[in-house]
Design a protein around this motif. Structure first.
Motif, PDB file in Angstrom:
ATOM      1  N   LEU A 153       0.829  -1.207   0.000  1.00 12.28           N
ATOM      2  CA  LEU A 153       0.000   0.000   0.000  1.00 12.28           C
ATOM      3  C   LEU A 153       0.868   1.264   0.000  1.00 12.28           C
ATOM      4  CD1 LEU A 153      -2.695  -1.048   2.640  1.00 12.28           C
ATOM      5  CD2 LEU A 153      -3.073  -0.728   0.200  1.00 12.28           C
ATOM      6  N   TYR A 154       1.946   1.224   0.784  1.00 14.41           N
ATOM      7  CA  TYR A 154       2.841   2.382   0.859  1.00 14.41           C
ATOM      8  C   TYR A 154       3.500   2.649  -0.495  1.00 14.41           C
ATOM      9  CZ  TYR A 154       6.778   5.346   2.137  1.00 14.41           C
ATOM     10  OH  TYR A 154       7.693   6.372   2.191  1.00 14.41           O
ATOM     11  N   TYR A 155       4.012   1.601  -1.141  1.00  8.76           N
ATOM     12  CA  TYR A 155       4.643   1.782  -2.454  1.00  8.76           C
ATOM     13  C   TYR A 155       3.652   2.335  -3.470  1.00  8.76           C
ATOM     14  CZ  TYR A 155       8.686  -0.942  -0.824  1.00  8.76           C
ATOM     15  OH  TYR A 155       9.787  -1.387  -0.143  1.00  8.76           O
ATOM     16  N   MET A 156       2.395   1.880  -3.381  1.00  8.66           N
ATOM     17  CA  MET A 156       1.379   2.402  -4.289  1.00  8.66           C
ATOM     18  C   MET A 156       1.147   3.893  -4.050  1.00  8.66           C
ATOM     19  SD  MET A 156      -2.412   0.815  -5.119  1.00  8.66           S
ATOM     20  CE  MET A 156      -1.980  -0.683  -4.258  1.00  8.66           C
ATOM     21  N   SER A 157       1.187   4.287  -2.775  1.00  5.39           N
ATOM     22  CA  SER A 157       0.944   5.681  -2.407  1.00  5.39           C
ATOM     23  C   SER A 157       2.055   6.615  -2.880  1.00  5.39           C
ATOM     24  CB  SER A 157       0.785   5.812  -0.891  1.00  5.39           C
ATOM     25  OG  SER A 157      -0.322   5.080  -0.442  1.00  5.39           O
ATOM     26  N   GLY A 186      -5.713  -5.567  -7.169  1.00  4.96           N
ATOM     27  CA  GLY A 186      -6.395  -5.058  -8.355  1.00  4.96           C
ATOM     28  C   GLY A 186      -5.999  -3.626  -8.649  1.00  4.96           C
ATOM     29  N   ALA A 187      -5.962  -2.796  -7.601  1.00  4.79           N
ATOM     30  CA  ALA A 187      -5.568  -1.391  -7.775  1.00  4.79           C
ATOM     31  C   ALA A 187      -4.120  -1.280  -8.232  1.00  4.79           C
ATOM     32  CB  ALA A 187      -5.770  -0.638  -6.457  1.00  4.79           C
ATOM     33  N   ALA A 188      -3.260  -2.155  -7.698  1.00  9.43           N
ATOM     34  CA  ALA A 188      -1.844  -2.136  -8.089  1.00  9.43           C
ATOM     35  C   ALA A 188      -1.685  -2.528  -9.555  1.00  9.43           C
ATOM     36  CB  ALA A 188      -1.046  -3.077  -7.192  1.00  9.43           C
ATOM     37  N   TYR A 189      -2.409  -3.548  -9.978  1.00 13.98           N
ATOM     38  CA  TYR A 189      -2.336  -3.954 -11.383  1.00 13.98           C
ATOM     39  C   TYR A 189      -2.922  -2.891 -12.308  1.00 13.98           C
ATOM     40  CZ  TYR A 189      -0.457  -8.655 -10.855  1.00 13.98           C
ATOM     41  OH  TYR A 189       0.384  -9.715 -10.624  1.00 13.98           O
ATOM     42  N   HIS A 190      -3.950  -2.198 -11.838  1.00 10.20           N
ATOM     43  CA  HIS A 190      -4.482  -1.073 -12.617  1.00 10.20           C
ATOM     44  C   HIS A 190      -3.401  -0.013 -12.840  1.00 10.20           C
ATOM     45  CE1 HIS A 190      -6.892   2.328 -13.893  1.00 10.20           C
ATOM     46  NE2 HIS A 190      -6.553   2.999 -12.801  1.00 10.20           N
ATOM     47  N   TYR A 199      -9.054  -6.415 -13.039  1.00 15.66           N
ATOM     48  CA  TYR A 199     -10.460  -6.815 -12.963  1.00 15.66           C
ATOM     49  C   TYR A 199     -10.605  -8.135 -12.204  1.00 15.66           C
ATOM     50  CZ  TYR A 199     -15.313  -7.442 -14.437  1.00 15.66           C
ATOM     51  OH  TYR A 199     -16.680  -7.593 -14.447  1.00 15.66           O
ATOM     52  N   TYR A 200      -9.701  -9.076 -12.476  1.00 12.94           N
ATOM     53  CA  TYR A 200      -9.749 -10.395 -11.840  1.00 12.94           C
ATOM     54  C   TYR A 200      -9.688 -10.277 -10.311  1.00 12.94           C
ATOM     55  CZ  TYR A 200      -7.979 -14.896 -10.149  1.00 12.94           C
ATOM     56  OH  TYR A 200      -7.787 -16.052  -9.437  1.00 12.94           O
ATOM     57  N   TYR A 201      -8.704  -9.514  -9.820  1.00 12.46           N
ATOM     58  CA  TYR A 201      -8.549  -9.398  -8.366  1.00 12.46           C
ATOM     59  C   TYR A 201      -9.648  -8.534  -7.754  1.00 12.46           C
ATOM     60  CZ  TYR A 201      -4.128 -11.884  -8.360  1.00 12.46           C
ATOM     61  OH  TYR A 201      -3.180 -12.865  -8.468  1.00 12.46           O
ATOM     62  N   ALA A 202     -10.092  -7.517  -8.478  1.00 17.39           N
ATOM     63  CA  ALA A 202     -11.181  -6.680  -7.968  1.00 17.39           C
ATOM     64  C   ALA A 202     -12.454  -7.511  -7.807  1.00 17.39           C
ATOM     65  CB  ALA A 202     -11.425  -5.503  -8.908  1.00 17.39           C
ATOM     66  N   GLU A 203     -12.701  -8.417  -8.754  1.00 18.90           N
ATOM     67  CA  GLU A 203     -13.895  -9.263  -8.678  1.00 18.90           C
ATOM     68  C   GLU A 203     -13.825 -10.200  -7.473  1.00 18.90           C
ATOM     69  OE1 GLU A 203     -16.715 -11.307 -11.973  1.00 18.90           O
ATOM     70  OE2 GLU A 203     -14.604 -11.894 -12.056  1.00 18.90           O
TER      71      GLU A 203
END
Length: 411
Positions: A153-157, A186-190, A199-203
């Motif tokens: 989460l931190y790296y994404m931020s 899912g957000a990271a892959y986006h 989409y796969y992980y978000a689902e």
């Protein structure tokens, strides 16, 4: 055992020696054994020592034993993104002195780090992460996986999206009981332009959120899934409009203005990229009205509103100039160099100073974006610069930009 820990903690807090605490009650040796949990002692002694320390030993014992329950509840609230309740618990736990003698102190630091990452308090989160890293080898299996989740989460931020994907994928899912990890994956892959995996992980996350009636997370997840579906340029836009309107209604039912602001912003972008500029502008404005005017999220929608107005030509130059000045003021006050750059470019666009625009873009903006990992934002600006150089016959410069885009896998 717990009584001894509590007595020792408050004795040190009151700056008393063992002799001073035990005077008239019991010997120094007995106090020492009580504090280390090495002896039996009568309730009368406990009462006398507690009175001397001005504490209620039964309340302190209950507090110490219930810390894990409180921490688990806090984690559940953080996962559900009920940030008002999460903030309340954060403040309550911050005043609890007994963490210092609890075996759950590391778990507490981990949840503090997660809470601060989600809240956007990245400096505080980084400090906590660094503290945890010092004792990383002593974490339990669950704590190790929780720490990886927090790092992801931190790296994404901080826009280190590849690191985020790699870190989240390193989690041992068999020994980690937080299915919300799938949303974050899912957000990271986006963020690394992988719509199928996003989409796969978000689902997978959506199934969990629906089972547990976490409506705020359902909004986030359906919003993320909708963005992935919209990567299909041939999709009927009527379906898009219907799904976004349903999400907006759900936000209103849940009384979630922050979620509604995010959905409105994404809905606006879908209109912008379809060249429906006036409607995009309306939606960006609605999103702005729900946001803190000093925040980065506000600047994000203000940028979209100005872009829509410039392309759609539905605002006079004077009003556009006021909006740009507002954006520059907010960005400067918050030391946000990225948005200072973006609104300065808008300034040149409004004044139709094309040469200044592209000179500033080439010498200031793109080097800053590239140096700070803003690759997604840099992508469209590089294409603009490539087209400008091509149009004006600057072949060598156009080739340099094209090479840069190919090397970054952006072309």
């Amino acid at each position: 055992m717990y009584e001894g820990k509590i007595i020792k903690f408050y004795r040190k807090k009151e700056k008393l020696t063992q002799e001073q605490l035990g005077e008239g009650v019991c010997s120094v040796t007995h106090i020492s054994k009580i504090e280390r949990g090495l002896t039996e002692y009568s309730p009368e002694i406990t009462v006398l020592l507690s009175k001397r320390l001005n504490i209620n030993i039964e309340e302190e014992l209950a507090n110490l034993k219930n810390l894990k329950i409180k921490l688990d509840y806090w984690h559940e609230v953080i996962i559900s993104r009920n940030m008002q309740e999460a903030l309340r618990i954060n403040n309550e736990l911050a005043n609890n002195q007994l963490f210092e003698i609890s075996e759950h102190v590391t778990y507490y630091k981990l949840l503090q780090a997660k809470f601060n990452v989600i809240k956007g308090n990245l400096k505080k989160a980084k400090k906590l992460i660094e503290q945890i890293q010092v004792s990383h080898n002593h974490l339990s299996i669950y704590e190790t996986n929780l720490f990886k989740h927090i790092l992801g989460l931190y790296y994404m931020s901080i826009d280190e999206h590849i690191k985020s994907v790699d870190t989240l994928n390193s989690i041992d899912f068999k020994n980690y009981s937080d299915p919300s990890i799938y949303y974050d994956l899912g957000a990271a892959y986006h963020s690394v332009h992988s719509p199928v995996l996003a989409y796969y992980y978000a689902e997978k996350a959506l199934n969990f959120f629906r089972k547990t009636n976490q409506f705020l997370r359902i909004i986030d997840t359906e919003n993320l899934m909708l963005i992935q579906v919209e990567s299909d340029q041939h999709r009927d836009f009527k379906n898009t409009v219907e799904q976004y309107e349903n999400l907006i209604n759900l936000c209103e039912l849940c009384n979630a203005p922050d979620k509604k602001a995010k959905v409105l912003h994404n809905f606006a972008y879908e209109h912008l990229r379809r060249e429906k500029y006036q409607r995009a502008g309306q939606l960006y404005k609605e999103s702005m009205e729900l946001k803190d005017r000093t925040s980065t999220l506000y600047l994000l929608s203000l940028d979209g509103y100005i872009r829509s107005a410039l392309k759609g030509k539905f605002l006079p130059q004077e009003e556009l100039q006021m909006l740009v000045n507002e954006g520059l003021t907010i960005a400067t006050d918050s030391a946000d160099t990225m948005y200072e750059s973006i609104f300065t470019l808008h300034q040149f666009s409004i004044l139709q100073q094309e040469e200044h625009y592209y000179s500033y873009l080439a010498t200031k903006v793109l080097p800053y974006f590239n140096g700070n990992g803003y690759t997604m934002i840099a992508q469209s600006y590089k294409r603009d610069l490539f087209n400008y150089y091509t149009k004006n016959g600057h072949t060598k410069k156009a080739l340099e930009i094209a090479t840069s885009m190919i090397n970054a896998e952006e072309f």
